[in-house]
Design a protein around this motif. Structure first.
Motif, mmCIF file in Angstrom:
data_model
loop_
_atom_site.group_PDB
_atom_site.id
_atom_site.type_symbol
_atom_site.label_atom_id
_atom_site.label_comp_id
_atom_site.label_asym_id
_atom_site.label_seq_id
_atom_site.Cartn_x
_atom_site.Cartn_y
_atom_site.Cartn_z
ATOM 1 N N UNK A 33 0.927 -1.222 -0.011
ATOM 2 C CA UNK A 33 0.025 -0.012 -0.070
ATOM 3 C C UNK A 33 1.003 1.528 -0.057
ATOM 4 N N UNK A 34 2.064 1.283 0.604
ATOM 5 C CA UNK A 34 2.911 2.254 0.709
ATOM 6 C C UNK A 34 3.433 2.885 -1.052
ATOM 7 N N UNK A 35 3.695 1.522 -1.441
ATOM 8 C CA UNK A 35 4.302 1.764 -2.780
ATOM 9 C C UNK A 35 3.068 2.330 -3.760
ATOM 10 N N UNK A 36 1.809 1.968 -3.476
ATOM 11 C CA UNK A 36 0.563 2.556 -4.255
ATOM 12 C C UNK A 36 0.481 4.064 -3.794
ATOM 13 N N UNK A 37 1.033 4.684 -2.648
ATOM 14 C CA UNK A 37 0.843 6.007 -2.458
ATOM 15 C C UNK A 37 -0.336 5.982 -1.446
ATOM 16 N N UNK A 38 -0.631 5.112 -1.081
ATOM 17 C CA UNK A 38 -1.819 5.022 -0.110
ATOM 18 C C UNK A 38 -1.394 5.969 1.409
ATOM 19 N N UNK A 39 -2.126 6.917 1.437
ATOM 20 C CA UNK A 39 -1.892 7.835 2.608
ATOM 21 C C UNK A 39 -2.797 7.599 3.705
ATOM 22 N N UNK A 40 -3.544 6.526 3.625
ATOM 23 C CA UNK A 40 -4.409 6.171 5.013
ATOM 24 C C UNK A 40 -3.351 5.111 5.880
ATOM 25 N N UNK A 41 -2.251 4.687 5.260
ATOM 26 C CA UNK A 41 -1.828 3.674 6.154
ATOM 27 C C UNK A 41 -0.852 4.800 7.677
ATOM 28 N N UNK A 42 -0.715 5.828 7.566
ATOM 29 C CA UNK A 42 -0.230 6.508 8.635
ATOM 30 C C UNK A 42 -1.063 6.262 9.831
ATOM 31 N N UNK A 43 -2.347 6.080 9.733
ATOM 32 C CA UNK A 43 -3.336 5.805 10.678
ATOM 33 C C UNK A 43 -3.059 4.585 11.663
ATOM 34 N N UNK A 44 -2.667 3.624 10.638
ATOM 35 C CA UNK A 44 -2.271 2.266 11.199
ATOM 36 C C UNK A 44 -0.904 1.943 11.956
ATOM 37 N N UNK A 45 -0.015 3.238 11.590
ATOM 38 C CA UNK A 45 1.089 2.883 12.162
ATOM 39 C C UNK A 45 1.217 4.123 13.090
ATOM 40 N N UNK A 46 0.216 4.751 13.474
ATOM 41 C CA UNK A 46 0.529 6.119 14.312
ATOM 42 C C UNK A 46 1.139 5.536 15.704
ATOM 43 N N UNK A 47 1.015 4.414 16.180
ATOM 44 C CA UNK A 47 1.283 4.191 17.769
ATOM 45 C C UNK A 47 2.573 3.485 17.455
ATOM 46 N N UNK A 48 3.361 3.236 16.437
ATOM 47 C CA UNK A 48 4.562 2.646 16.471
ATOM 48 C C UNK A 48 5.542 3.665 17.193
ATOM 49 N N UNK A 49 6.405 3.164 18.145
ATOM 50 C CA UNK A 49 7.321 3.991 18.974
ATOM 51 C C UNK A 49 8.694 3.362 18.539
ATOM 52 N N UNK A 50 9.862 4.109 18.630
ATOM 53 C CA UNK A 50 11.198 3.827 18.671
ATOM 54 C C UNK A 50 11.438 2.440 19.027
ATOM 55 N N UNK A 51 11.070 1.808 20.215
ATOM 56 C CA UNK A 51 11.371 0.623 20.618
ATOM 57 C C UNK A 51 10.509 -0.383 20.022
ATOM 58 N N UNK A 52 9.700 -0.408 18.757
ATOM 59 C CA UNK A 52 8.961 -1.346 18.329
ATOM 60 C C UNK A 52 9.702 -2.576 18.093
ATOM 61 N N UNK A 53 9.362 -3.644 18.375
ATOM 62 C CA UNK A 53 10.177 -4.880 18.346
ATOM 63 C C UNK A 53 10.211 -5.603 16.825
ATOM 64 N N UNK A 54 9.347 -5.050 15.971
ATOM 65 C CA UNK A 54 9.373 -5.591 14.761
ATOM 66 C C UNK A 54 9.950 -4.392 13.852
ATOM 67 N N UNK A 55 11.310 -4.886 13.395
ATOM 68 C CA UNK A 55 12.062 -3.662 12.668
ATOM 69 C C UNK A 55 11.379 -3.362 11.485
ATOM 70 N N UNK A 56 10.479 -4.217 10.484
ATOM 71 C CA UNK A 56 10.010 -3.754 9.214
ATOM 72 C C UNK A 56 9.104 -2.952 9.570
ATOM 73 N N UNK A 57 8.216 -3.045 10.676
ATOM 74 C CA UNK A 57 7.170 -2.146 11.180
ATOM 75 C C UNK A 57 7.590 -0.976 11.446
ATOM 76 N N UNK A 58 8.812 -1.132 12.180
ATOM 77 C CA UNK A 58 9.366 0.268 12.695
ATOM 78 C C UNK A 58 9.864 1.118 11.502
#
Length: 591
Positions: A120-145
């Motif tokens: 979705x990022x590659x398609x330019x989908x701007x809505x995904x920022x809401x799904x990632x809004x809670x990610x913090x620097x200590x996120x254990x999943x490196x790809x999600x970070x």
């Protein structure tokens, strides 16, 4: 003569050897040793080319080397064995990305997965920022970070994006200037996914052919026309079936119901009475039974364990170079030239062609160093000599530590031409060299003959070493020496792009640094050959060198010589230059 047929025991037992071979292959995949993994997989496939976990492992190998076509073939074969298994669409989506089919990947990627968010990022989908809004620097999943950081930068939230990507690259396991030896996601529409495990020959699987024979149940096997003198015909399916018949027309039967449905290679060999092969015929056949075969190569526990490990191997990895490049763009926007330079250097160390990073670095550094020359000595009346030491650091206490102790006791400074991989493994020794006033220079990352490498591989060898030194000491090397002194125009160009000049030698003591020569031989060779402005080449640190060095220093100091670093020599003398082959000399600015 009555017809006879008998089965031959396999030289290897597929029920015990197959799990061991597959376990070995998966272990090698986990450690990034893909060449060894390929060899182990070839052995496993010789025993069974249709088992589900084995086919998944073949697909993992193909994905990791960037071979979308063969990955997809292996996954489709695995899907025949287990049509509803969740690992198959995960792998197929990645294969589609490698094949630059974003729409196909989107249709296959599991919902709400990191892979789906990436597409979705590659398609330019701007809505995904809401799904990632809670990610913090200590996120254990490196790809999600990384996803959260890249999205934040795209949305104009520079502060958050910088924090998240900096946190990713600050993790100890993410310091290395190379991508994970797996499938990575570089956040580029034209390069949607990359296999970063190097180049390997794909593993061949039996392929369907036109007019392929389909077998089921008790299948009758016939050899077709056999050569004159045929006494025995052998039918062999690797890992699944072997039978021999010595009675014309050499027909036998095969109970296909024991094996999994799928493609198999049937090898038919005609031999004479001495057992000498007269002819060999290979046929690809398909087994298609209504009920799946009862033969299982893996126990339920073995399969469950392997599936868990294969899931981890099928998980796409973040891209270090993409994160470094995004931070370089951030630094440019925020007028932070030092971070911009450092990030672009890190990109070049990983992939010089990524977003034209090498061209950008070359443009930046052209103000410092000209192209294609190397220092061989300094032209001066002063009695200056630059002691240079190649190949370290070596952590054994009687090697580099002993050499540093010797230099400290002699109160002289040297220039260490270090090997990047060894520096990466021994940062404490690099810090000690720097703290004690020695100059640290670049001797490549893995010590190859650079003239045998592609231009991009040369750039990575030199740049990665410079980045390692920079990250440890905060200083960039300003000199390089190619292993063996082997250099050409491409090597000189890569070095100048990194702001480095070549440094070669006037006196080379290598021959006398090792047995059967004695330390006295090294002393007798070196001392009379040193002249004002000489560059003395020794190594880090043979026993002869450590034992001879005090006498070499005392003898030269008695003649009035001063030991200096390479930078000091260049500043205090007129460099004598040697052009690289096929490169026109140009003026060089002293670093």
């Amino acid at each position: 003569m009555a017809k006879s047929a008998f089965f031959c025991a396999e030289a290897r037992d597929p029920l015990t050897d197959y799990p061991a071979a597959l376990e070995e292959a998966v272990t090698y995949l986990e450690t990034g040793e893909h060449g060894q993994a390929r060899s182990a997989l070839v052995g496993a496939l010789a025993l069974d080319s249709n088992e589900f976990c084995g086919l998944l492992a073949v697909a993992v190998l193909a994905l990791h080397i960037g071979d979308g076509k063969n990955a997809e073939q292996a996954l489709r074969r695995a899907q025949e064995q287990d049509p509803n298994h969740l690992l198959v669409p995960l792998g197929l989506a990645q294969a589609r990305l490698l094949l630059k089919d974003r729409a196909g990947a989107a249709a296959l990627a599991p919902d709400n997965s990191n892979l789906s968010l990436y597409i979705r990022y590659l398609t330019g989908d701007r809505s995904i920022h809401r799904e990632l809004a809670e990610v913090k620097p200590d996120e254990p999943d490196p790809l999600r970070l990384e996803l959260a950081g890249m999205v934040a930068l795209r949305e104009g939230d520079d502060g958050r994006g910088h924090r998240l990507l900096t946190a990713l690259l600050a993790r100890p396991e993410w310091h290395a200037c190379e991508e994970s030896r797996a499938l990575t996601l570089p956040f580029v529409e034209t390069r949607m996914a990359e296999g970063c495990a190097g180049r390997l020959v794909p593993i061949p699987l039996p392929q369907p052919i036109a007019h392929m024979q389909t077998l089921s149940g008790q299948a009758t096997l016939t050899p077709g026309k056999v050569p004159e003198g045929t006494a025995v015909v052998t039918y062999h399916v690797p890992g699944g079936y072997t039978a021999m018949t010595n009675s014309p027309p050499f027909v036998t039967t095969w109970n296909t119901g024991r094996l999994a449905n799928g493609l198999y290679t049937l090898i038919i060999t005609a031999s004479n009475t001495l057992g000498q092969p007269l002819n060999e015929l290979r046929r690809v056949v398909r087994i298609a039974n209504k009920t799946a075969g009862t033969l299982s190569r893996l126990s339920p526990e073995q399969r469950e364990s392997l599936e868990t490990r294969l899931l981890a191997l099928l998980t796409p990895q973040p891209s270090r170079k993409a994160a470094h490049y995004a931070l370089a763009q951030w630094a440019v926007r925020n007028k932070n030239s030092e971070e911009a330079l450092a990030r672009i250097e890190s990109v070049v160390a990983i992939d010089p062609q990524f977003h034209s990073a090498y061209a950008s670095l070359k443009q930046y550094n052209k103000r410092y160093v000209g192209m294609g020359n190397g220092y061989w000595r300094g032209q001066t009346a002063q009695k200056l000599v630059a002691l240079t030491l190649d190949d370290g650091p070596n952590p054994l206490k009687y090697r580099t530590p002993a050499l540093l102790d010797t230099l400290r006791n002699l109160d002289i400074k040297a220039t260490f031409f270090i090997v990047g991989s060894r520096a990466e493994a021994n940062p404490d020794l690099i810090l000690r060299m720097d703290a004690e006033g020695h100059e640290i220079a670049n001797h490549s990352y893995s010590h190859p003959n650079l003239t045998f490498l592609t231009p991009d591989d040369v750039r990575k060898e030199l740049c990665r070493t410079s980045v390692v030194v920079r990250d440890i000491t905060g200083k960039r090397p300003r000199f390089y020496r190619p292993p063996g002194g082997n250099f050409n125009g491409a090597i000189a160009d890569a070095a100048s792009t990194l702001g480095m000049n070549g440094a070669y030698w006037t006196v080379d003591g290598f021959k006398f640094e090792h047995a059967p020569h004695l330390p006295e031989d090294l002393i007798r060779y070196v001392v009379p050959r040193v002249k004002p402005g000489s560059i003395l080449l020794l190594h880090n640190a043979p026993e002869n060198t450590i034992r001879a060095l005090p006498e070499i220093v005392r003898a030269l100091q008695a003649q009035g010589y001063e030991f200096v670093t390479m930078s000091d020599l260049v500043h205090r003398s007129k460099p004598v230059l040697k052009p690289a082959p096929n490169i026109k000399p140009s003026l060089i600015t002293k670093p």
